[in-house]
Design an enzyme around this catalytic site. Structure first.
Site, PDB file in Angstrom:
ATOM      1  N   GLY A 180      -1.619  -6.703   0.850  1.00  0.00           N
ATOM      2  CA  GLY A 180      -1.792  -8.139   1.058  1.00  0.00           C
ATOM      3  C   GLY A 180      -1.508  -8.598   2.480  1.00  0.00           C
ATOM      4  N   CYS A 197       3.846   0.873  12.024  1.00  0.00           N
ATOM      5  CA  CYS A 197       4.423   1.379  10.777  1.00  0.00           C
ATOM      6  C   CYS A 197       5.382   2.530  11.033  1.00  0.00           C
ATOM      7  CB  CYS A 197       3.332   1.859   9.831  1.00  0.00           C
ATOM      8  SG  CYS A 197       2.224   0.553   9.441  1.00  0.00           S
ATOM      9  N   ALA A 220       0.814  -1.215   0.000  1.00  0.00           N
ATOM     10  CA  ALA A 220       0.000   0.000   0.000  1.00  0.00           C
ATOM     11  C   ALA A 220       0.849   1.268   0.000  1.00  0.00           C
ATOM     12  CB  ALA A 220      -0.934  -0.002   1.194  1.00  0.00           C
ATOM     13  N   THR A 221       2.074   1.175   0.485  1.00  0.00           N
ATOM     14  CA  THR A 221       2.937   2.370   0.435  1.00  0.00           C
ATOM     15  C   THR A 221       3.132   2.775  -1.026  1.00  0.00           C
ATOM     16  OG1 THR A 221       4.033   1.790   2.495  1.00  0.00           O
ATOM     17  CG2 THR A 221       5.255   3.240   0.999  1.00  0.00           C
ATOM     18  N   THR A 230       8.344  -7.201 -14.229  1.00  0.00           N
ATOM     19  CA  THR A 230       7.691  -8.506 -14.322  1.00  0.00           C
ATOM     20  C   THR A 230       6.797  -8.720 -13.102  1.00  0.00           C
ATOM     21  OG1 THR A 230       9.600  -9.327 -15.521  1.00  0.00           O
ATOM     22  CG2 THR A 230       8.131 -10.992 -14.569  1.00  0.00           C
TER      23      THR A 230
HETATM   24  N1  PLP Z   1      -1.971   2.464   4.955  1.00  0.00           N
HETATM   25  C1  PLP Z   1      -2.374   2.006   6.157  1.00  0.00           C
HETATM   26  C2  PLP Z   1      -3.648   2.515   6.741  1.00  0.00           C
HETATM   27  C3  PLP Z   1      -1.605   1.070   6.858  1.00  0.00           C
HETATM   28  O1  PLP Z   1      -2.020   0.621   8.033  1.00  0.00           O
HETATM   29  C4  PLP Z   1      -0.397   0.625   6.276  1.00  0.00           C
HETATM   30  C5  PLP Z   1       0.484  -0.299   7.007  1.00  0.00           C
HETATM   31  O2  PLP Z   1       0.365  -0.452   8.199  1.00  0.00           O
HETATM   32  C6  PLP Z   1      -0.032   1.115   5.002  1.00  0.00           C
HETATM   33  C7  PLP Z   1      -0.837   2.037   4.383  1.00  0.00           C
HETATM   34  C8  PLP Z   1       1.227   0.646   4.315  1.00  0.00           C
HETATM   35  O3  PLP Z   1       1.048  -0.642   3.827  1.00  0.00           O
HETATM   36  P1  PLP Z   1       2.252  -1.524   3.253  1.00  0.00           P
HETATM   37  O4  PLP Z   1       2.935  -2.099   4.464  1.00  0.00           O
HETATM   38  O5  PLP Z   1       1.593  -2.565   2.420  1.00  0.00           O
HETATM   39  O6  PLP Z   1       3.127  -0.643   2.471  1.00  0.00           O
END
Ligand code: PLP
Length: 400
Positions: free
Chosen positions: A223, A345, A92-93, A260
């Site tokens: 994921g 995080c 998600a980052t 890829t």
């Molecule tokens: N957004 C939210 C709300 C999250 O809680 C997190 C990770 O804790 C992220 C984004 C980042 O996700 P990723 O670890 O897949 O980069």
């Protein structure tokens, strides 16, 4: 001889930790990969290991696994391939960065206003800081004096010069649910040219989600928060939106995400979505029951519950007054109970989010985040409460 003895000791420790029962209450940080999911990844790694761009049948099988995963995600979001694209990312980052920079680079030449909130994950927060450095006018909506972000406050931050609004669905630190659907629907009606982005990481496969109800143009998912491996995420991008890619290369995934495709991770993600989609409401009820039980039991022993009852049942933020978060976290860890101090995080960095949500200053250093999964049981909560209660006695003694 010495070498062998050294390794025997190390393995002894490892086995001890593996055998000892763990109580894992940190599922908002990451989750255990489900067996079906690791099996899917193993199949893609050892049997369907072709490159999805290859024209032979090994390539076609790899491509089939990607198509399967896209379908599962679309089903979960209630969308069809006519409405948009699923693009896989490393997490998600990357998804949040791709959405925010991708939209503003394509559409932000003339429209220089962008809107977000002050309670976003750093992958959104810092992307907006960078936009500000590049000359965008950034409006950050804060919770009001009751710790609420209202739909109206989000709507009124948008005007005809706004290129993008990005707001998360569920806050990762306390489970607060933002009124994204209500706000985005109004925004789309008044300003159809303003793009809407939602970081759905803590809501996907936890709350019933509908792209249409949220009126969201771009959704990001991860994921490892849903029992798939780390290093895979996905985005839904509504048809017609042209994102400027973060990277250039071989043009895979419509050029939005060259490189890829990591088929084992993608297939694992799709498998997790398929399994979880089948029991979303049972899991939600289970999390609600665990959450209510934890609230009651923790309050009885003197912990202060910080998450509102209307928050996502998967996350429960609390404070153990006068005991530092890290001290309690390590005390619990010694009993094989794993929790988080605020958000994992931020890697030990203090978060501003509790202050934004008007948490009393007295509790700011004492916040513990619990986050549940379908595996969490009431006996896990009993063990936690017993340990927290012991911690309150023993750690208080140390303080004197
Ligand atoms: N957004 C939210 C709300 C999250 O809680 C997190 C990770 O804790 C992220 C984004 C980042 O996700 P990723 O670890 O897949 O980069």
């Amino acid at each position: 001889m010495y070498f062998l003895r050294y390794h025997a000791i190390i393995w002894g420790f490892r086995l001890y930790y593996i055998m000892k029962e763990q109580i894992y209450l940190d599922n908002a940080a990451t989750t255990k990969v489900m067996t079906e999911v690791s099996g899917a990844a193993a199949y893609a790694m050892t049997e369907a290991y072709g490159n999805p761009s290859s024209l032979h049948h090994m390539g076609i099988e790899a491509e089939r696994l990607i198509t399967y995963s896209k379908k599962q995600i679309m089903l979960a979001l209630g969308v069809t391939s006519e409405q948009g694209e699923i693009i896989f990312t490393s997490g998600a980052t990357e998804g949040n960065n791709t959405a925010i920079f991708g939209v503003t680079e394509t559409y932000g030449k003339r429209k220089k206003r962008v809107v977000t909130t002050t309670v976003e994950h750093p992958s959104v927060e810092k992307a907006f800081d960078r936009l500000e450095e590049k000359g965008f006018e950034v409006v950050r909506v804060s919770p009001d004096e009751n710790g609420e972000i209202t739909a109206e406050s989000l709507v009124s931050a948008v005007n005809e010069n706004t290129c993008l609004i990005s707001a998360m669905l569920v806050n990762n630190e306390n489970g607060y649910i933002l009124p994204v659907g209500e706000a985005f629907q109004k925004i789309k009606k008044r300003y159809p040219e303003c793009f809407t982005h939602c970081d759905c990481v803590q809501g996907f496969e936890k709350l019933p989600l509908s792209q249409k109800k949220l009126q969201v143009d771009i959704i990001t998912m991860s994921g490892h928060k849903i029992h798939a491996p780390k290093g895979i995420g996905a985005m839904f991008i509504r048809k017609g939106i042209r994102l400027t890619p973060l990277m250039v290369g071989g043009g895979q995934q419509k050029g939005i995400r060259s490189g890829t495709e990591p088929v084992p991770m993608i297939y694992a993600f799709g498998k997790a979505v398929e399994v979880l989609n089948g029991n979303l409401s049972e899991r939600y009820s289970h999390a609600s029951e665990i959450n209510a039980y934890a609230r009651e039991k923790l309050s009885e022993i003197g912990a202060v519950i910080l998450s509102d009852v209307s928050a996502s049942p998967y996350i429960l933020s609390l404070a153990v007054p006068d005991i530092r978060s890290e001290t309690m976290l390590h005390f619990l860890e010694e009993r094989n109970i794993y929790v988080s101090s605020g958000s994992a995080c931020s890697k030990g960095k203090t978060s501003d989010v509790p202050t934004e949500f008007k948490v009393s200053e007295r509790y700011l250093d004492s916040i513990i985040r619990l986050s549940f999964s379908f595996e969490t049981s009431k006996s896990d909560i009993d063990a936690l409460c017993e340990a927290v209660s012991d911690g309150m006695k023993n750690l208080a003694k140390i303080r004197k």
